[in-house]
Design a protein around this motif. Structure first.
Motif, PDB file in Angstrom:
ATOM      1  N   VAL A 277      56.935  14.910  -6.101  1.00 51.47           N
ATOM      2  CA  VAL A 277      56.919  16.009  -7.185  1.00 51.47           C
ATOM      3  C   VAL A 277      56.175  17.208  -6.977  1.00 51.47           C
ATOM      4  O   VAL A 277      55.074  17.313  -6.519  1.00 51.47           O
ATOM      5  N   ILE A 278      56.863  18.304  -7.232  1.00 47.99           N
ATOM      6  CA  ILE A 278      56.282  19.228  -6.716  1.00 47.99           C
ATOM      7  C   ILE A 278      56.351  20.487  -8.040  1.00 47.99           C
ATOM      8  O   ILE A 278      57.314  20.561  -8.760  1.00 47.99           O
ATOM      9  N   ILE A 279      55.268  21.082  -8.040  1.00 43.14           N
ATOM     10  CA  ILE A 279      55.071  22.263  -9.065  1.00 43.14           C
ATOM     11  C   ILE A 279      55.233  23.593  -8.611  1.00 43.14           C
ATOM     12  O   ILE A 279      54.637  24.070  -7.333  1.00 43.14           O
ATOM     13  N   ASP A 280      56.188  24.476  -9.177  1.00 39.73           N
ATOM     14  CA  ASP A 280      56.853  25.360  -8.595  1.00 39.73           C
ATOM     15  C   ASP A 280      55.477  26.419  -9.016  1.00 39.73           C
ATOM     16  O   ASP A 280      55.385  26.919 -10.306  1.00 39.73           O
ATOM     17  N   PRO A 281      54.868  26.969  -7.890  1.00 35.91           N
ATOM     18  CA  PRO A 281      53.611  27.933  -8.443  1.00 35.91           C
ATOM     19  C   PRO A 281      54.090  29.119  -9.267  1.00 35.91           C
ATOM     20  O   PRO A 281      53.214  29.692  -9.782  1.00 35.91           O
ATOM     21  N   GLU A 282      55.176  29.494  -8.876  1.00 34.74           N
ATOM     22  CA  GLU A 282      55.697  30.809  -9.548  1.00 34.74           C
ATOM     23  C   GLU A 282      56.231  30.523 -10.877  1.00 34.74           C
ATOM     24  O   GLU A 282      55.643  31.205 -12.077  1.00 34.74           O
ATOM     25  N   LYS A 283      57.079  29.509 -11.081  1.00 38.15           N
ATOM     26  CA  LYS A 283      57.715  29.356 -12.566  1.00 38.15           C
ATOM     27  C   LYS A 283      56.597  28.438 -13.416  1.00 38.15           C
ATOM     28  O   LYS A 283      56.677  28.552 -14.609  1.00 38.15           O
ATOM     29  N   ALA A 284      55.501  27.879 -12.944  1.00 38.52           N
ATOM     30  CA  ALA A 284      54.697  27.002 -13.610  1.00 38.52           C
ATOM     31  C   ALA A 284      53.380  28.109 -14.091  1.00 38.52           C
ATOM     32  O   ALA A 284      52.593  27.489 -14.936  1.00 38.52           O
ATOM     33  N   LYS A 285      53.666  29.215 -13.810  1.00 39.24           N
ATOM     34  CA  LYS A 285      52.385  30.198 -14.164  1.00 39.24           C
ATOM     35  C   LYS A 285      52.177  30.168 -15.731  1.00 39.24           C
ATOM     36  O   LYS A 285      53.188  30.398 -16.454  1.00 39.24           O
ATOM     37  N   GLY A 286      50.932  29.967 -16.346  1.00 41.05           N
ATOM     38  CA  GLY A 286      50.675  29.995 -17.464  1.00 41.05           C
ATOM     39  C   GLY A 286      50.944  28.751 -18.487  1.00 41.05           C
ATOM     40  O   GLY A 286      50.280  28.648 -19.649  1.00 41.05           O
ATOM     41  N   GLN A 287      51.652  27.855 -17.499  1.00 37.48           N
ATOM     42  CA  GLN A 287      51.964  26.525 -18.241  1.00 37.48           C
ATOM     43  C   GLN A 287      50.770  25.394 -18.383  1.00 37.48           C
ATOM     44  O   GLN A 287      50.902  24.652 -17.495  1.00 37.48           O
ATOM     45  N   ARG A 288      49.965  25.754 -19.022  1.00 38.88           N
ATOM     46  CA  ARG A 288      48.767  24.750 -19.132  1.00 38.88           C
ATOM     47  C   ARG A 288      48.873  23.506 -19.498  1.00 38.88           C
ATOM     48  O   ARG A 288      48.276  22.312 -18.924  1.00 38.88           O
ATOM     49  N   ALA A 289      49.849  23.108 -20.275  1.00 37.15           N
ATOM     50  CA  ALA A 289      50.418  21.915 -20.769  1.00 37.15           C
ATOM     51  C   ALA A 289      50.703  20.962 -19.460  1.00 37.15           C
ATOM     52  O   ALA A 289      50.607  19.687 -19.580  1.00 37.15           O
ATOM     53  N   ILE A 290      51.136  21.496 -18.368  1.00 35.11           N
ATOM     54  CA  ILE A 290      51.517  20.799 -17.172  1.00 35.11           C
ATOM     55  C   ILE A 290      50.392  19.924 -16.602  1.00 35.11           C
ATOM     56  O   ILE A 290      50.365  18.755 -16.285  1.00 35.11           O
ATOM     57  N   ALA A 291      48.924  20.610 -16.611  1.00 38.14           N
ATOM     58  CA  ALA A 291      47.560  19.966 -16.181  1.00 38.14           C
ATOM     59  C   ALA A 291      47.345  18.929 -17.423  1.00 38.14           C
ATOM     60  O   ALA A 291      46.789  17.957 -16.900  1.00 38.14           O
ATOM     61  N   GLU A 292      47.567  19.373 -18.344  1.00 41.15           N
ATOM     62  CA  GLU A 292      46.940  18.317 -19.628  1.00 41.15           C
ATOM     63  C   GLU A 292      47.682  17.075 -19.868  1.00 41.15           C
ATOM     64  O   GLU A 292      47.172  16.261 -20.535  1.00 41.15           O
ATOM     65  N   VAL A 293      48.876  17.093 -19.476  1.00 41.45           N
ATOM     66  CA  VAL A 293      49.694  15.824 -20.031  1.00 41.45           C
ATOM     67  C   VAL A 293      49.810  14.803 -19.123  1.00 41.45           C
ATOM     68  O   VAL A 293      49.982  13.656 -19.364  1.00 41.45           O
ATOM     69  N   CYS A 294      49.160  14.867 -17.773  1.00 37.83           N
ATOM     70  CA  CYS A 294      49.129  13.978 -16.797  1.00 37.83           C
ATOM     71  C   CYS A 294      48.015  12.758 -17.069  1.00 37.83           C
ATOM     72  O   CYS A 294      46.909  12.958 -17.179  1.00 37.83           O
ATOM     73  N   PRO A 295      48.260  11.603 -17.530  1.00 36.12           N
ATOM     74  CA  PRO A 295      47.468  10.645 -17.951  1.00 36.12           C
ATOM     75  C   PRO A 295      46.647  10.022 -16.788  1.00 36.12           C
ATOM     76  O   PRO A 295      45.551   9.495 -16.992  1.00 36.12           O
TER      77      PRO A 295
END
Length: 271
Positions: free
Chosen positions: A92-110
């Motif tokens: 599973v990869i986070i695209d560092p360009e597309k994910a900019k500003g998407q804090r929810a991605i970090a907050e949702v991981c259990p």
């Protein structure tokens, strides 16, 4: 599809995998897989230490915790513009360009395996060292593991191992692709002695019963009077100690929520 396998019984807590991850990613830009990892605060591969029991019955165990590279990942679901994706090999990869500003991605991981980079304004995590995988190499953490506790490869390579393995927090329903062998479990341990001669008693039959489930376990004290019951589930237990020529000892209704060192048992001789 790739998987990580971690054998806790082989890990000696050297933290080599954690250090190797830092060495690979701090100050290194591996775009399009990841931007540089910060010097501090991020542990894309993290070694956790757990201490069980009380002195002198103590065990220290370690387990490595990267991103779980889940098949049903919450970070993929919450990401916008396909900012998080699963590769054909399962990483599973986070695209560092597309994910900019998407804090929810970090907050949702259990599993708390995704970190927020304030400086770059992006979420970041373990990539499985995708930049090395495309070259046919192993992730740096696996390459650095001196004891062989951490493994990585095609799922088909670990068919026999995976039948004995478990995943962390299966109740999350994320279908993680990081598997664990010999994860830390609870234990009950103690010592039995003869108070009249002040000597440890070997050969004492000790029975531990899970009152909730009715499961019965038996052990015999060694030459030091010690007994260990391992790989226990939390719950309410009773303990009985028997040896020919001695009175039966019973300890009823004690709770095991963490590993427990039972108070030393003094067996009294029959009159």
């Amino acid at each position: 599809m790739k998987v990580f396998v971690f054998d806790a019984a082989k890990c000696n807590g050297c933290y080599g995998c954690q250090v190797a991850c830092k060495d690979e990613h701090v100050d290194n830009d591996w775009s399009p897989y990841a931007k540089p990892q910060p010097d501090t605060g991020h542990f894309w591969m993290k070694v956790n230490q757990k201490t069980h029991g009380q002195v002198p019955k103590v065990k220290v165990e370690y387990f490595a915790k990267p991103c779980m590279h889940c098949d049903d990942a919450s970070c993929i679901k919450v990401a916008k513009n396909n900012a998080v994706y699963k590769r054909p090999d399962g990483l599973v990869i986070i695209d560092p360009e597309k994910a900019k500003g998407q804090r929810a991605i970090a907050e949702v991981c259990p599993y708390e395996a995704v970190y927020w980079n304030d400086t770059l304004d992006i979420p970041q995590k373990c990539t499985g060292c995708a930049q090395l995988i495309v070259e046919g190499k192993e992730p740096r953490c696996v390459d650095a593991c001196a004891t062989g506790a951490l493994m990585f490869g095609d799922e088909s390579e670990f068919v026999n191992i995976l039948t004995k393995a478990e995943v962390m927090n299966p109740e999350y329903g994320m279908k993680p692709r990081v598997y664990y062998l010999n994860l830390p479990k609870l234990f009950v341990a103690g010592e039995i002695y003869d108070p009249n001669i002040d000597e440890c008693l070997s050969g004492v039959e000790v029975t531990l019963t899970n009152i909730d489930t009715g499961k019965v376990l038996k052990e015999t004290t060694d030459n030091f009077g010690d007994y260990w019951f391992k790989k226990l589930e939390a719950g309410k237990y009773s303990l009985t100690a028997k040896k020919e020529g001695y009175q039966v000892y019973v300890l009823n209704g004690f709770w095991v929520e963490d590993s427990l060192k039972v108070e030393d048992i003094a067996l009294q001789k029959q009159v």
